[in-house]
Design an enzyme around this catalytic site. Structure first.
Site: not given
Ligand code: 2HA
Ligand code: ZN
Length: 270
Positions: A116, A139, A141, A169, A210
């Site tokens: 990526e 990135h 998950h 918060e 995702h």
């Protein structure tokens, strides 16, 4: 030359990948990180004139030419980074023509930078255009944020509003809100372009069903955004099937924003 294993930037990314793994955000080979380094700080640890090998990019990254990034490797597991950083991480510099990434350190054993990398560079270009101090794109998950996209509206205003309600918060950490993209195919230019566009406006972008893409001037900023929104999503998932008796009102969330001197995104609170 100083020992690279003493470099603060290496320690930071190792600690971050280990924490992300243990928090359940990066199973198996999922997730990827790119960290924009300064030329001076990097030059203290590695020779900048020694290109080990090059990788072609499928975008024009001329806006980043000469810039140096510490990145996770393609197919590598976050769980393993701490045990063998030199194999699982790499330091690359974007070539003058913006078409290749030149490996300066790491990815020993013939590895490649994250698959990526091109989308990451697009996100760096987008984020730097609004905050010249941005350093991190990552990135992951996270479980509860991802779970939430299966059962909650993915309208970003409604999604953010729930996250503001479900962690005390939240409004202080992401008053600017969170962007959401619908289910899309990963590894495509379409997702990369959509993410780069969103990340110009939001530091955290949720990819429905995702995971997330996040940005920050530091790991503390990017990590803090994820852990706070993920905490909100966890509380939401825990209680959403029970009667809602005591959800904070918009007036209460507004009072918190005033207390912390932050401006919630206009029109997203009543
Ligand atoms: O790095 O998580 O979505 C692997 C992924 C791609
Ligand atoms: Zn992913």
């Amino acid at each position: 030359m100083k020992n690279i294993f003493d470099a603060p930037f290496l320690t930071e990314i190792i600690r971050t990948t280990s924490n992300m793994y243990r928090l359940g955000w990066d199973e198996c080979n999922s997730g990827n990180i790119s960290y924009l380094l300064g030329e001076n700080e990097t030059g203290q640890y590695i020779a900048l004139n020694n290109v080990i090998r090059s990788f072609s990019l499928n975008i024009d990254a001329k806006k980043l030419s000469g810039k140096i990034f510490l990145v996770t490797g393609a197919g590598k597991h976050f769980r393993n980074v701490q045990y063998n950083p030199e194999e699982n991480l790499g330091i690359v510099r974007i070539s003058n023509d913006g078409r290749t990434a030149e490996l300066l350190w790491g990815l020993s054993g013939g590895g490649r930078p994250t698959s990526e990398l091109s989308p990451h560079l697009m996100c760096h270009i987008a984020r730097l255009s609004v905050n010249p101090e941005n350093r991190i794109i990552l990135h992951a998950h996270p479980v509860n944020l991802t779970a939430m996209t299966y059962i909650h509206s993915i309208d970003e205003k409604k999604f953010t509003h729930t996250l503001w309600q479900f962690c005390y918060e939240s409004i202080g950490i992401f008053p600017d809100g969170i962007g959401v993209l619908p289910w899309m195919l990963s590894g495509t230019n379409e997702l990369a372009e959509a993410t780069a566009k969103k990340i110009e406006e939001f530091r955290l972008v949720v990819w429905a069903q995702h995971g997330i893409a996040g940005a920050g001037a530091s790991f503390d900023e990017a990590f803090g955004l994820i852990e706070t929104s993920e905490k909100a999503a966890e509380i939401y998932i825990k209680v959403m099937h029970m009667p809602d008796l005591n959800i904070p009102s918009d007036a209460q969330i507004t009072a918190l924003a005033e207390r912390w001197n932050v401006c919630p995104r206009k029109g997203w609170l009543n």
